[in-house]
Design a protein around this motif. Structure first.
Motif, PDB file in Angstrom:
ATOM      1  N   THR A 270      14.019   6.172  -5.425  1.00  0.00           N
ATOM      2  CA  THR A 270      14.824   7.386  -5.547  1.00  0.00           C
ATOM      3  C   THR A 270      15.022   8.012  -4.177  1.00  0.00           C
ATOM      4  O   THR A 270      14.078   8.094  -3.385  1.00  0.00           O
ATOM      5  CB  THR A 270      14.112   8.414  -6.468  1.00  0.00           C
ATOM      6  N   VAL A 271      16.232   8.478  -3.900  1.00  0.00           N
ATOM      7  CA  VAL A 271      16.485   9.212  -2.655  1.00  0.00           C
ATOM      8  C   VAL A 271      15.952  10.628  -2.852  1.00  0.00           C
ATOM      9  O   VAL A 271      16.443  11.372  -3.701  1.00  0.00           O
ATOM     10  CB  VAL A 271      17.984   9.227  -2.292  1.00  0.00           C
ATOM     11  N   VAL A 272      14.915  10.965  -2.071  1.00  0.00           N
ATOM     12  CA  VAL A 272      14.238  12.256  -2.223  1.00  0.00           C
ATOM     13  C   VAL A 272      14.471  13.178  -1.033  1.00  0.00           C
ATOM     14  O   VAL A 272      14.022  14.320  -1.035  1.00  0.00           O
ATOM     15  CB  VAL A 272      12.718  12.063  -2.445  1.00  0.00           C
ATOM     16  N   GLY A 273      15.175  12.666  -0.011  1.00  0.00           N
ATOM     17  CA  GLY A 273      15.439  13.489   1.155  1.00  0.00           C
ATOM     18  C   GLY A 273      16.353  12.782   2.130  1.00  0.00           C
ATOM     19  O   GLY A 273      16.752  11.636   1.928  1.00  0.00           O
ATOM     20  N   LEU A 274      16.675  13.507   3.182  1.00  0.00           N
ATOM     21  CA  LEU A 274      17.442  12.982   4.306  1.00  0.00           C
ATOM     22  C   LEU A 274      16.709  13.353   5.579  1.00  0.00           C
ATOM     23  O   LEU A 274      16.069  14.406   5.660  1.00  0.00           O
ATOM     24  CB  LEU A 274      18.849  13.595   4.349  1.00  0.00           C
ATOM     25  N   ILE A 275      16.809  12.497   6.579  1.00  0.00           N
ATOM     26  CA  ILE A 275      16.191  12.781   7.869  1.00  0.00           C
ATOM     27  C   ILE A 275      17.044  12.138   8.944  1.00  0.00           C
ATOM     28  O   ILE A 275      17.629  11.074   8.719  1.00  0.00           O
ATOM     29  CB  ILE A 275      14.729  12.268   7.921  1.00  0.00           C
TER      30      ILE A 275
END
Length: 176
Positions: free
Chosen positions: A76-81
């Motif tokens: 699951t995509v849980v954030g961006l950095i």
């Protein structure tokens, strides 16, 4: 848009990869959350806005102005950095990050940031990585300090926040 091959970075628990338009529903979860965006940009309102935001990240990457990764945890995509405001001549960039609230406190942001910092100092040949955060954003301050960033200054009354008050921003730096 010219495709720039975004490297996939892997850590013990995470896969960091270029964001895709198909990530829009998962990106909306945190970029649309007023609590997550409290010290950041205005929350997104729908999947179309999330797609537009992802396209912006992809275009800036293609133009060699940033490198931005989706943080994938257990599929699951849980954030961006990412490393943005990349000034290649000066060999510096700014670290930025977002994380879904339900994943706060699990060390995911720290793990992802360590991989991105290593990539920045290595593959991008950066000399300096900096970060700006609202002084009141204690989670972000703790993250930067845990990563070894040093507070270098304060920009007084830097941003007008949702509470109607101006808040100071702290500037942090990390040298190679």
């Amino acid at each position: 848009m010219t495709a720039v091959a975004m490297p996939v970075l892997r850590t013990e628990r995470l896969v960091l990869r270029g964001p895709e338009l198909s990530d829009a529903p998962e990106v909306l979860v945190f970029r649309g959350d007023p609590e997550v965006q409290r010290y950041n940009d205005e929350p997104l309102h729908d999947e179309a806005e999330a797609e537009t935001f992802i396209e912006f990240l992809r275009e800036e990457t293609a133009a060699d102005q940033r490198r931005h990764w989706a943080i994938e945890y257990e599929g699951t995509v849980v954030g961006l950095i990412g490393l943005h405001t990349w000034q290649q001549h000066h060999r510096r960039a700014e670290l930025g990050y977002d994380m879904a609230r339900s994943y706060w406190g699990l060390g995911i942001a720290t793990e992802a940031a360590r991989a991105v910092i290593e990539y920045g100092f290595g593959a991008m040949a950066l000399h300096r990585i900096q970060a700006h955060t609202i002084v009141d954003n204690h989670r972000s301050v703790r993250l930067l300090e845990r990563l070894g960033f040093q507070r270098e200054g304060t920009l007084r009354e830097y941003s007008l926040e949702d509470d109607g008050a101006y808040h100071d921003s702290a500037v942090y730096g990390l040298l190679r």
